[in-house]
Scaffold this motif. Structure first.
Motif, PDB file in Angstrom:
ATOM      1  N   LEU A 182       0.636  -1.114  -0.164  1.00 41.82           N
ATOM      2  CA  LEU A 182      -0.155  -0.025   0.041  1.00 41.82           C
ATOM      3  C   LEU A 182       0.925   1.344  -0.095  1.00 41.82           C
ATOM      4  N   GLY A 183       2.177   1.133   0.446  1.00 42.67           N
ATOM      5  CA  GLY A 183       3.045   2.194   0.390  1.00 42.67           C
ATOM      6  C   GLY A 183       4.516   1.712   0.682  1.00 42.67           C
ATOM      7  N   ARG A 184       5.359   2.597   1.019  1.00 42.68           N
ATOM      8  CA  ARG A 184       6.611   2.069   1.512  1.00 42.68           C
ATOM      9  C   ARG A 184       6.574   1.403   2.483  1.00 42.68           C
ATOM     10  N   LYS A 185       5.985   1.689   3.412  1.00 45.45           N
ATOM     11  CA  LYS A 185       5.969   0.804   4.829  1.00 45.45           C
ATOM     12  C   LYS A 185       4.710   0.014   5.155  1.00 45.45           C
ATOM     13  N   ASP A 186       3.708   0.115   4.354  1.00 46.81           N
ATOM     14  CA  ASP A 186       2.475  -0.419   4.669  1.00 46.81           C
ATOM     15  C   ASP A 186       2.060  -1.530   3.667  1.00 46.81           C
ATOM     16  N   GLN A 187       1.577  -2.707   4.303  1.00 46.30           N
ATOM     17  CA  GLN A 187       1.165  -3.699   3.609  1.00 46.30           C
ATOM     18  C   GLN A 187       0.076  -4.175   4.328  1.00 46.30           C
ATOM     19  N   GLY A 188      -0.782  -4.873   3.250  1.00 47.09           N
ATOM     20  CA  GLY A 188      -2.062  -5.336   3.651  1.00 47.09           C
ATOM     21  C   GLY A 188      -2.378  -6.861   2.964  1.00 47.09           C
ATOM     22  N   VAL A 189      -3.387  -7.568   3.538  1.00 44.97           N
ATOM     23  CA  VAL A 189      -3.500  -8.968   3.078  1.00 44.97           C
ATOM     24  C   VAL A 189      -5.199  -8.917   2.483  1.00 44.97           C
ATOM     25  N   VAL A 190      -5.485  -9.836   1.517  1.00 41.89           N
ATOM     26  CA  VAL A 190      -6.863  -9.741   1.010  1.00 41.89           C
ATOM     27  C   VAL A 190      -7.326 -11.223   0.714  1.00 41.89           C
ATOM     28  N   PRO A 191      -8.156 -11.755   1.104  1.00 40.16           N
ATOM     29  CA  PRO A 191      -8.561 -13.224   0.657  1.00 40.16           C
ATOM     30  C   PRO A 191      -8.435 -13.588  -0.730  1.00 40.16           C
ATOM     31  N   LEU A 192      -7.877 -14.588  -1.098  1.00 44.09           N
ATOM     32  CA  LEU A 192      -7.614 -15.032  -2.547  1.00 44.09           C
ATOM     33  C   LEU A 192      -9.102 -15.267  -3.311  1.00 44.09           C
ATOM     34  N   GLU A 193     -10.008 -15.700  -2.306  1.00 44.98           N
ATOM     35  CA  GLU A 193     -11.625 -16.091  -3.110  1.00 44.98           C
ATOM     36  C   GLU A 193     -12.129 -14.831  -3.635  1.00 44.98           C
ATOM     37  N   GLN A 194     -11.716 -13.570  -2.941  1.00 48.19           N
ATOM     38  CA  GLN A 194     -12.211 -12.555  -3.801  1.00 48.19           C
ATOM     39  C   GLN A 194     -12.111 -12.048  -5.315  1.00 48.19           C
ATOM     40  N   PHE A 195     -11.146 -12.818  -5.740  1.00 48.90           N
ATOM     41  CA  PHE A 195     -10.635 -12.874  -7.029  1.00 48.90           C
ATOM     42  C   PHE A 195     -11.274 -13.760  -7.896  1.00 48.90           C
ATOM     43  N   GLU A 196     -11.505 -13.566  -9.083  1.00 42.02           N
ATOM     44  CA  GLU A 196     -12.126 -14.600  -9.972  1.00 42.02           C
ATOM     45  C   GLU A 196     -11.209 -15.514 -10.396  1.00 42.02           C
ATOM     46  N   SER A 197     -10.060 -14.758 -10.780  1.00 40.71           N
ATOM     47  CA  SER A 197      -8.860 -15.747 -11.083  1.00 40.71           C
ATOM     48  C   SER A 197      -7.776 -15.138 -10.390  1.00 40.71           C
ATOM     49  N   THR A 198      -6.656 -16.179 -10.122  1.00 40.44           N
ATOM     50  CA  THR A 198      -5.310 -15.746  -9.911  1.00 40.44           C
ATOM     51  C   THR A 198      -4.664 -14.351 -10.301  1.00 40.44           C
ATOM     52  N   PRO A 199      -4.694 -13.469  -9.369  1.00 37.92           N
ATOM     53  CA  PRO A 199      -4.032 -12.200  -9.820  1.00 37.92           C
ATOM     54  C   PRO A 199      -2.772 -12.187 -10.109  1.00 37.92           C
ATOM     55  N   GLU A 200      -2.253 -11.285 -10.986  1.00 36.50           N
ATOM     56  CA  GLU A 200      -0.787 -11.474 -11.366  1.00 36.50           C
ATOM     57  C   GLU A 200       0.078 -10.426 -10.278  1.00 36.50           C
ATOM     58  N   ILE A 201       1.013 -11.043 -10.310  1.00 36.99           N
ATOM     59  CA  ILE A 201       2.081 -10.063  -9.543  1.00 36.99           C
ATOM     60  C   ILE A 201       2.585  -8.697 -10.154  1.00 36.99           C
ATOM     61  N   GLY A 202       2.354  -7.601  -9.337  1.00 33.01           N
ATOM     62  CA  GLY A 202       2.675  -6.438  -9.920  1.00 33.01           C
ATOM     63  C   GLY A 202       1.394  -5.691 -10.537  1.00 33.01           C
ATOM     64  N   LEU A 244      -7.694  -6.030   4.253  1.00 33.65           N
ATOM     65  CA  LEU A 244      -8.060  -5.489   3.079  1.00 33.65           C
ATOM     66  C   LEU A 244      -9.521  -6.344   2.262  1.00 33.65           C
ATOM     67  N   SER A 245     -10.455  -5.562   1.649  1.00 33.03           N
ATOM     68  CA  SER A 245     -11.305  -6.111   1.031  1.00 33.03           C
ATOM     69  C   SER A 245     -11.366  -5.527  -0.677  1.00 33.03           C
ATOM     70  N   ARG A 246     -11.353  -6.504  -1.472  1.00 36.40           N
ATOM     71  CA  ARG A 246     -11.428  -6.066  -2.936  1.00 36.40           C
ATOM     72  C   ARG A 246     -12.331  -5.162  -3.114  1.00 36.40           C
ATOM     73  N   SER A 247     -12.079  -3.789  -3.505  1.00 38.84           N
ATOM     74  CA  SER A 247     -13.142  -2.873  -3.594  1.00 38.84           C
ATOM     75  C   SER A 247     -14.420  -3.191  -4.389  1.00 38.84           C
ATOM     76  N   GLY A 248     -15.524  -3.547  -3.999  1.00 41.82           N
ATOM     77  CA  GLY A 248     -16.759  -3.749  -4.679  1.00 41.82           C
ATOM     78  C   GLY A 248     -16.977  -5.191  -4.716  1.00 41.82           C
ATOM     79  N   ALA A 249     -16.216  -6.028  -4.081  1.00 41.87           N
ATOM     80  CA  ALA A 249     -15.909  -7.642  -4.081  1.00 41.87           C
ATOM     81  C   ALA A 249     -16.968  -8.243  -3.259  1.00 41.87           C
TER      82      ALA A 249
END
Length: 410
Positions: free
Chosen positions: A81-101, A120-125
Motif C-alpha cells: 500500500l505504500g513504502r512501509k504499509d502492507q495488507g492482505v486480502v482473501p484470495l477467493e475475492q478474485f475471479e482468477s489468480t491475480p498477477e504479481i505487480g 483489506l477487501s477487494r473494492s466492490g467484491a
C-alpha cells in the motif's frame, strides 16, 4: 450599431499616447475586456456543494486505496500500500489468480496488530461472510426474504440481517415489496454480536461504487477536454452538469459570448450538453466548464467592423472606477477610460454617463487578439451634443414655449 465616417483626419493605430496606454494597461492588469467583464459578472461567490470528506495521505479504515500485488498464496494475497504499509486480502475475492505487480483498488477494513498488516477487501467484491469473520464495511450479496414496516428482511451465508427502507436505494422507493425474492449487493454497516443484529445497506454500496467512478473520472479529466454531460441543476449563477459521476459548473459568464440574464433561458435540467473543461481544482475537486467554444466568437473580424477613428453609437453597460464599459454590438464591449469621458476633470464615470445610456463614441484602438477596444467620448460629445433615445437615435428637440405662463406677479 451605427457606423459613420469621421470628419477627423486619420490617425495611426498607435493614436493613444503612451501615458494613456499605460493607464489603461494598469487598469486592466493585462486582462482582456471580456475577461474583466466575466469577473465582474461572476464576482458573487458560488456556493460550495459540500466539503470533500475523504481522508487522504494517511491510511485509515474505510479508505479506498490502490495497492500493488506483491505475493499470492492460498492464505491470501499480499498487497503493498505504500513504502512501509502492507495488507492482505482473501484470495477467493478474485475471479482468477491475480498477477504479481498488478495494481488493484482495495477497501481498508481494519488493522491487525498481531500480523502488522491491514486487512483489506477487494473494492466492490462480494465477500464470503459468517459470524466468525463478519466485519463492518464488507460487501455481501443478500437474498430478500420478506418486507416489514421498516424495511427488508434479508439473509446471506446463514446470517439474517435487516435493511432499512432508506438504505435500499439512492432514490425514493415507492414499493419495497418489488425487491422480495431478489438478490441485492450491499455493505454491512452495523453489527451487534450480543443481539445478533446486522444492518446492511444497498445505498452505501451504491455510494461506494459512485465514489470509485468519481475517482476514476477525476483521474481521466484534463483541462481542454470536450465532454458530453447532462444538466443536473440550473441556478441564478449557472448550471451544474453531470459528466458521468462528477458535477462541474458552467458559470453564467461561460455559457455564451453574449450577456445572459437567466441561465434557465439557455439550458434545462435533464438536457444533454457539450462542454469544455476549463479548470480543475484537484484539492477541492471543483470543475469549471464552458460552453462558449461551441458558438461563433463575435470578436472575429472586429478590427474590420470597428476600425480606428470610426464613429459609433454604443450602450453603457457598466461603470467601474477606471471608466465605463460600452456595448458596441452583442458580445462586443469596449472600454472608455475615465480620462476619455470628458475634457473636464472628473472623479467618477457616473458624472458623465449612466448604465443603459446610449452614447456616441470614437474608436481609438482595437486589439483583436487580446479582445480589447479602447474608445473615447471626448471629441464626439463636443461635436454631437444632441441627446439619444433608448434606441440610440437622436432625440427630437423640445419645442420652445410660445404662449405666456399663466399667473405670476403683476
Amino acid at each position: 450599431m451605427e457606423n459613420e465616417q469621421s470628419d477627423h483626419p486619420e490617425q495611426p493605430n498607435d493614436y493613444i499616447d503612451e501615458n494613456l496606454q499605460q493607464e489603461i494597461d494598469d487598469a486592466l492588469g493585462g486582462k482582456s475586456l471580456e475577461k474583466i467583464i466575466e469577473e465582474l459578472e461572476g464576482a458573487k461567490p458560488v456556493p460550495a456543494e459540500g466539503k470533500d470528506s475523504q481522508i487522504r495521505g494517511k491510511i485509515s479504515t474505510g479508505q479506498i486505496r490502490t495497492g500493488k500485488i506483491i505475493d499470492v498464496d492460498p492464505a491470501g494475497v499480499l498487497v503493498e500500500l505504500g513504502r512501509k504499509d502492507q495488507g492482505v486480502v482473501p484470495l477467493e475475492q478474485f475471479e482468477s489468480t491475480p498477477e504479481i505487480g498488478a495494481r488493484v483498488d482495495f477497501k481498508v477494513i481494519r488493522f491487525d496488530p498481531n500480523e502488522q498488516l491491514w486487512i483489506l477487501s477487494r473494492s466492490g467484491a462480494v465477500e464470503h461472510a459468517s459470524w466468525e469473520n463478519l466485519q463492518e464495511g464488507q460487501i455481501v450479496e443478500v437474498f430478500v426474504e420478506s418486507i416489514n414496516k421498516g424495511g427488508l428482511e434479508v439473509k446471506f451465508s446463514g446470517v439474517k440481517a435487516f435493511m432499512p427502507i432508506s438504505q435500499i436505494s439512492l432514490y425514493h422507493i415507492d414499493d419495497p415489496s418489488d425487491f422480495v425474492g431478489k438478490k441485492i449487493r450491499c455493505q454491512v454497516v452495523e453489527i451487534n454480536r450480543a443481539e445478533k443484529r446486522v444492518i446492511v445497506s444497498a445505498r452505501a454500496y451504491m455510494e461506494l461504487q459512485a465514489q470509485q467512478q468519481r475517482e476514476r473520472l477525476l483521474a481521466e479529466l484534463a483541462e481542454g477536454q470536450i465532454r458530453e454531460g447532462i444538466v443536473r441543476q440550473v441556478t441564478s449563477y449557472g448550471a451544474f452538469v453531470d459528466l458521468g459521476g462528477v458535477d462541474g459548473l458552467v458559470h453564467v459568464s461561460q455559457m455564451s459570448h453574449f450577456h445572459i440574464d437567466d441561465p434557465a433561458d439557455i439550458v434545462k435540467p435533464g438536457q444533454k450538453v457539450q462542454v469544455e473543461v476549463l479548470r480543475i481544482d484537484r484539492d477541492t475537486n471543483r470543475i469549471s466548464l464552458g460552453m462558449k467554444r461551441f458558438e461563433p466568437d463575435p470578436w472575429e473580424g472586429v478590427a474590420e467592423r470597428f476600425p480606428s477613428e470610426s464613429i459609433h453609437t454604443g450602450k453603457v453597460t457598466k461603470i467601474v472606477p477606471f471608466g465605463a464599459f460600452i456595448e458596441l454590438a452583442p458580445g462586443i464591449e469596449a472600454l472608455a477610460h475615465i480620462s476619455e469621458l470628458s475634457d473636464r476633470q472628473i472623479h467618477s464615470a457616473e458624472q458623465v454617463v449612466k448604465p443603459g445610456q446610449f452614447v456616441r463614441l470614437r474608436v481609438l484602438k482595437v486589439d483583436e487578439n487580446a479582445k480589447r477596444i479602447a474608445v473615447s467620448l471626448k471629441g464626439v460629445m463636443q461635436e454631437d451634443e444632441q441627446p439619444l433615445t433608448e434606441q440610440g437615435q437622436p432625440a427630437k428637440p423640445k419645442k420652445k414655449r410660445t404662449r405666456p405662463l399663466r399667473g405670476g406677479l403683476d
